[in-house]
Motif scaffolding. Structure first.
Motif, short mmCIF file in Angstrom:
data_model
loop_
_atom_site.label_atom_id
_atom_site.label_comp_id
_atom_site.label_asym_id
_atom_site.label_seq_id
_atom_site.Cartn_x
_atom_site.Cartn_y
_atom_site.Cartn_z
N ALA A 1 0.86 -1.18 0.00
CA ALA A 1 0.00 0.00 0.00
C ALA A 1 0.89 1.23 0.00
N THR A 2 0.35 2.34 -0.45
CA THR A 2 1.07 3.61 -0.46
C THR A 2 0.15 4.71 0.04
N ALA A 3 0.69 5.57 0.90
CA ALA A 3 -0.07 6.70 1.42
C ALA A 3 0.88 7.89 1.52
N VAL A 4 0.47 8.94 2.22
CA VAL A 4 1.28 10.13 2.38
C VAL A 4 1.86 10.15 3.79
N ASP A 5 3.17 10.27 3.88
CA ASP A 5 3.84 10.32 5.17
C ASP A 5 3.65 11.69 5.82
N GLY A 6 4.09 11.84 7.05
CA GLY A 6 3.91 13.09 7.76
C GLY A 6 4.60 14.27 7.10
N CYS A 7 5.68 14.00 6.35
CA CYS A 7 6.43 15.06 5.69
C CYS A 7 5.92 15.37 4.30
N GLY A 8 4.95 14.60 3.80
CA GLY A 8 4.39 14.82 2.48
C GLY A 8 4.87 13.85 1.42
N ALA A 9 5.93 13.09 1.71
CA ALA A 9 6.44 12.11 0.75
C ALA A 9 5.60 10.84 0.79
N PRO A 10 5.59 10.06 -0.29
CA PRO A 10 4.91 8.77 -0.24
C PRO A 10 5.54 7.86 0.81
N VAL A 11 4.71 7.12 1.55
CA VAL A 11 5.18 6.08 2.45
C VAL A 11 4.61 4.76 1.95
N MET A 12 5.48 3.75 1.88
CA MET A 12 5.13 2.49 1.23
C MET A 12 5.21 1.35 2.22
N ALA A 13 4.20 0.50 2.20
CA ALA A 13 4.03 -0.55 3.21
C ALA A 13 4.75 -1.83 2.82
#
Length: 339
Positions: free
Chosen positions: A194-206
């Motif tokens: 899965a991919t979402a938005v991290d706290g800093c705005g970059a993509p975060v990937m599971a």
């Protein structure tokens, strides 16, 4: 009893890794167990076989900033060529001390960019003394001061090297982010779940904690001349730039020869040892701050896990418990159990 006409309800993605995590830490006040922390934890040998595991270690989690050395690996593979101190900043969740911010500025300047090009979330430094100084001097929150600015500076520099656009480098379909996803999948041995938005705005990937442990073990054991080895060398040689003054991750890297590590929001932690062994954990109740919620149990559980696989160092004794305070005095502790 369920009705055959009732639609089935599947569990939300990500729940499996934390919902049934075992208790791996007690929080005591006096002799009374006041609360517990549940965690998913795995340790792998150099060949990727489980040494031990607790919880659903193959279910995906968001590693948050624990992904940063793997994101940095993708950048180095894409041509980012920085000295070890600056590369450590690209891997960091830095505390916003002057040594950190000066190097972030240097990374940007080397790419012909400035602080205005950063797209991460404005914030004050993590370091308490620096945060107090910024507040006293009425300095505004800024992308530079936010703990992910080193990673974002590295991302921007990588884009410049490759002729990629810089204004949209955080878009999940940007060539940089596609390269990061491919690298993450390769080194963890897993497809990004899965991919979402991290706290800093970059993509975060599971990926799973097993995938993280596999990746960190490989980085730590890599030939120093490879991109993987360059990442590991930067972390080992500049732990104070990866974290900061008083940070547990900085102390752990400094205290165990050959070890690399990275902490992350929501109480994720990964470690690689020079012989290729890897460990990773996720405390179920998380916490965004560096000591909030399950973050207080994170170093304690990791210290116990490292001792279990035979690592000996004073820093592991130092991090074997965290004091619980009452009226400003230690009245209890956070300790690992069952690891």
């Amino acid at each position: 009893m369920s009705d055959s006409n009732t639609p089935s309800v599947s569990a939300p993605l990500g729940l499996a890794a934390v919902a049934d995590a075992p208790v791996l830490a007690h929080v005591t006040r006096g002799d009374f167990v006041e609360c517990v922390h549940r965690a998913t934890l795995v340790a792998l040998d150099a060949d990727g076989a489980e040494l031990f595991a607790h919880g659903a270690v193959r279910e995906p989690i968001y590693p948050r900033s624990t992904n940063k050395p793997l994101q940095a690996l993708a950048m180095v593979r894409a041509g980012l060529d920085l000295p070890p101190d600056q590369l450590a900043l690209v891997c960091s969740s830095h505390s916003g001390e002057p040594a950190h911010l000066d190097r972030v500025r240097s990374i940007l300047a080397g790419a012909g960019l400035s602080e205005a090009d950063l797209r991460n979330t404005p914030d004050l430094p993590l370091d308490p003394a620096e945060r107090t100084r910024w507040t006293r001097e009425d300095l505004p929150a800024s992308p530079l001061g936010q703990n992910c600015s080193g990673k974002h500076a590295g991302m921007l520099a990588t884009c410049v090297i490759n002729g990629w656009s810089t204004h949209d480098y955080l878009d999940v379909d940007h060539p940089l982010q596609r390269a990061i996803e491919a690298t993450l999948a390769e080194v963890t041995g897993e497809t990004v779940a899965a991919t979402a938005v991290d706290g800093c705005g970059a993509p975060v990937m599971a990926v799973s904690v097993t995938g993280l442990a596999r990746a960190f073990g490989a980085l730590a054991a890599a030939d120093p001349e490879t991109p993987e080895g360059r990442i590991a060398d930067a972390i080992r040689s500049h732990p104070e730039l990866l974290g900061g003054t008083g940070r547990d991750v900085t102390a752990l890297i400094s205290g165990v020869p050959g070890l690399i590590a990275k902490d992350g929001a929501e109480a994720v932690y990964a470690v690689g040892l020079a012989d290729g062994r890897g460990l990773a954990l996720k405390v179920a109740d998380g916490g965004a701050g560096i000591s909030a919620g399950g973050q207080r149990a994170r170093p304690v559980i990791m210290a116990a896990a490292l001792r279990r696989i035979g690592v000996e160092a004073q820093v592991l004794e130092d991090q074997s418990e965290v004091p619980v305070l009452g009226h400003g005095q230690p009245v209890g502790r956070v300790v690992a159990v069952g690891v």
